[in-house]
Design an enzyme around this catalytic site. Structure first.
Site, PDB file in Angstrom:
ATOM      1  CB  VAL A  48      -1.038  -0.246   1.048  1.00  0.00           C
ATOM      2  CG1 VAL A  48      -1.945  -1.048   1.010  1.00  0.00           C
ATOM      3  CG2 VAL A  48      -0.188   0.103   2.639  1.00  0.00           C
ATOM      4  CE1 TYR A 144      -1.366   1.339  14.949  1.00  0.00           C
ATOM      5  CE2 TYR A 144      -1.950   1.404  17.039  1.00  0.00           C
ATOM      6  CZ  TYR A 144      -2.295   0.742  15.888  1.00  0.00           C
ATOM      7  OH  TYR A 144      -3.421  -0.028  15.552  1.00  0.00           O
TER       8      TYR A 144
HETATM    9  P1  NAI Z   1      -1.353  -8.041  11.228  1.00  0.00           P
HETATM   10  O1  NAI Z   1       0.150  -8.022  11.368  1.00  0.00           O
HETATM   11  O2  NAI Z   1      -1.673  -9.561  11.599  1.00  0.00           O
HETATM   12  O3  NAI Z   1      -1.649  -8.187   9.787  1.00  0.00           O
HETATM   13  C1  NAI Z   1      -1.699  -6.959   8.892  1.00  0.00           C
HETATM   14  C2  NAI Z   1      -1.746  -7.381   7.575  1.00  0.00           C
HETATM   15  O4  NAI Z   1      -1.312  -6.269   6.771  1.00  0.00           O
HETATM   16  C3  NAI Z   1      -0.563  -8.321   7.251  1.00  0.00           C
HETATM   17  O5  NAI Z   1      -1.096  -9.487   6.347  1.00  0.00           O
HETATM   18  C4  NAI Z   1       0.395  -7.663   6.313  1.00  0.00           C
HETATM   19  O6  NAI Z   1       1.129  -8.541   5.306  1.00  0.00           O
HETATM   20  C5  NAI Z   1      -0.482  -6.556   5.683  1.00  0.00           C
HETATM   21  N1  NAI Z   1       0.466  -5.318   5.567  1.00  0.00           N
HETATM   22  C6  NAI Z   1       1.417  -4.542   6.480  1.00  0.00           C
HETATM   23  N2  NAI Z   1       1.898  -3.641   5.804  1.00  0.00           N
HETATM   24  C7  NAI Z   1       1.524  -3.587   4.497  1.00  0.00           C
HETATM   25  C8  NAI Z   1       1.730  -2.947   3.342  1.00  0.00           C
HETATM   26  N3  NAI Z   1       2.556  -1.893   3.370  1.00  0.00           N
HETATM   27  N4  NAI Z   1       1.105  -3.247   2.189  1.00  0.00           N
HETATM   28  C9  NAI Z   1       0.184  -4.228   2.129  1.00  0.00           C
HETATM   29  N5  NAI Z   1      -0.166  -5.091   3.199  1.00  0.00           N
HETATM   30  C10 NAI Z   1       0.532  -4.730   4.208  1.00  0.00           C
HETATM   31  O7  NAI Z   1      -2.229  -7.000  12.081  1.00  0.00           O
HETATM   32  P2  NAI Z   1      -3.589  -6.863  12.752  1.00  0.00           P
HETATM   33  O8  NAI Z   1      -3.393  -7.111  14.200  1.00  0.00           O
HETATM   34  O9  NAI Z   1      -4.593  -7.873  11.728  1.00  0.00           O
HETATM   35  O10 NAI Z   1      -3.770  -5.439  12.195  1.00  0.00           O
HETATM   36  C11 NAI Z   1      -4.562  -4.974  11.023  1.00  0.00           C
HETATM   37  C12 NAI Z   1      -5.051  -3.774  11.411  1.00  0.00           C
HETATM   38  O11 NAI Z   1      -5.783  -3.854  12.564  1.00  0.00           O
HETATM   39  C13 NAI Z   1      -4.115  -2.575  11.347  1.00  0.00           C
HETATM   40  O12 NAI Z   1      -4.530  -1.467  10.593  1.00  0.00           O
HETATM   41  C14 NAI Z   1      -4.004  -2.276  12.872  1.00  0.00           C
HETATM   42  O13 NAI Z   1      -3.418  -1.005  13.118  1.00  0.00           O
HETATM   43  C15 NAI Z   1      -5.289  -2.458  13.145  1.00  0.00           C
HETATM   44  N6  NAI Z   1      -5.532  -2.750  14.850  1.00  0.00           N
HETATM   45  C16 NAI Z   1      -5.182  -3.983  15.169  1.00  0.00           C
HETATM   46  C17 NAI Z   1      -5.371  -4.063  16.838  1.00  0.00           C
HETATM   47  C18 NAI Z   1      -4.652  -5.155  17.274  1.00  0.00           C
HETATM   48  O14 NAI Z   1      -4.717  -5.295  18.376  1.00  0.00           O
HETATM   49  N7  NAI Z   1      -4.470  -6.196  16.680  1.00  0.00           N
HETATM   50  C19 NAI Z   1      -6.167  -3.134  17.375  1.00  0.00           C
HETATM   51  C20 NAI Z   1      -6.524  -1.909  16.739  1.00  0.00           C
HETATM   52  C21 NAI Z   1      -6.369  -1.853  15.538  1.00  0.00           C
END
Ligand code: NAI
Length: 243
Positions: A48, A144
């Site tokens: 992205v 963040y």
């Molecule tokens: P995760 O690390 O398990 O999954 C993130 C996914 O995004 C991965 O598949 C990764 O390859 C992809 N990704 C990361 N950077 C990328 C890029 N530059 N281009 C394309 N794909 C990319 O993380 P999770 O926990 O599922 O988080 C997902 C969203 O939820 C994020 O936006 C995070 O900020 C948000 N979030 C997560 C929380 C948590 O406690 N896990 C709480 C609140 C929000």
């Protein structure tokens, strides 16, 4: 329905992609590492932070599905530290992925969403995965939190800009969710079990949120049942913000 989920190959994004698929949608998973895209979805490799890669990825999804109704901007990264700890480069990296990633995704998708909205009013939407960090002061999360504050404001601005196009724009604000991301964080802690207990205690329900609970909220916001819902942030945080 045809949907595109960024960051849909892990954690919350994978749960969203699977839930939309189970609801009958055709789903493209746009991820820098799409190997973990749920079965039955279209994996699209794209980072992205690249405008060109996103444009190509959205075009690939539209070529496959012929239409696009739902975009979920979910890809995101974390950064640990106070303003004294993170370099400008670290700040710019977080803002590039978490904020500009959503801008680039929307820019590529909006012409297709506009066309779809003319056919199916109320059923066309963008949903962002924001965070409770946008509205609550969390320690050690300066970059963040600032990025997620920007996501919240971006969501509201986009909702205003595109309401007359028939495109709804909302976000979900999860608390701490049990995903590989949190697993990685716990793995770095001096005492992972104590750290997990502290995260659980921070949420009044006394447990972490599941990725599927966030996915259910996103599926609602993307559904015709939410036809009157735009410019809102739906907290899925075990009561962390409100109680
Ligand atoms: P995760 O690390 O398990 O999954 C993130 C996914 O995004 C991965 O598949 C990764 O390859 C992809 N990704 C990361 N950077 C990328 C890029 N530059 N281009 C394309 N794909 C990319 O993380 P999770 O926990 O599922 O988080 C997902 C969203 O939820 C994020 O936006 C995070 O900020 C948000 N979030 C997560 C929380 C948590 O406690 N896990 C709480 C609140 C929000």
């Amino acid at each position: 329905m045809a949907a595109l989920v960024t960051g849909g190959a892990s954690g919350i994004g994978a749960a969203i992609a699977a839930r939309l698929r189970d609801g009958g949608a055709r789903v493209a998973v746009l991820d820098r590492d799409p190997a973990g895209a749920p079965a039955g979805t279209l994996p699209v490799k794209a980072d992205v932070t690249s405008d060109e890669a996103i444009r190509n990825g959205v075009a690939e999804a539209v070529a496959e599905f012929g239409v696009l109704h739902t975009v979920v901007g979910n890809a995101g990264i974390g950064a640990i530290g106070t303003v004294e700890d993170n370099s400008d480069e670290e700040w710019l990296r977080v803002l590039d992925v978490n904020v500009l990633g959503l801008v680039r995704t929307a820019r590529a998708a909006l012409p297709h969403l506009r066309a779809a909205a003319a056919e199916r009013p109320g059923s066309v939407s963008i949903t962002h995965t924001c965070s409770i960090a946008a509205t609550a002061g969390l320690p050690q999360r300066a970059a963040y939190s600032a990025s997620k504050g920007a996501v919240l404001s971006l969501t509201l601005a986009m909702a205003a800009d595109h309401v007359r196009d028939g495109i709804r724009v909302n976000c979900v604000n999860p608390g701490t969710v049990d995903t590989p991301w949190v697993g990685r964080l716990l793995g770095q802690a001096a005492d992972p079990a104590a750290e997990r207990a502290a995260l659980e205690a921070r949420q009044p329900t006394g447990r972490l949120v599941s990725a599927d609970e966030v996915a259910a909220a996103v599926a609602y916001l993307a559904s015709p049942a939410a036809a009157a819902v735009t410019g809102t942030a739906l907290a899925v945080d075990g009561g962390m913000q409100g109680l």
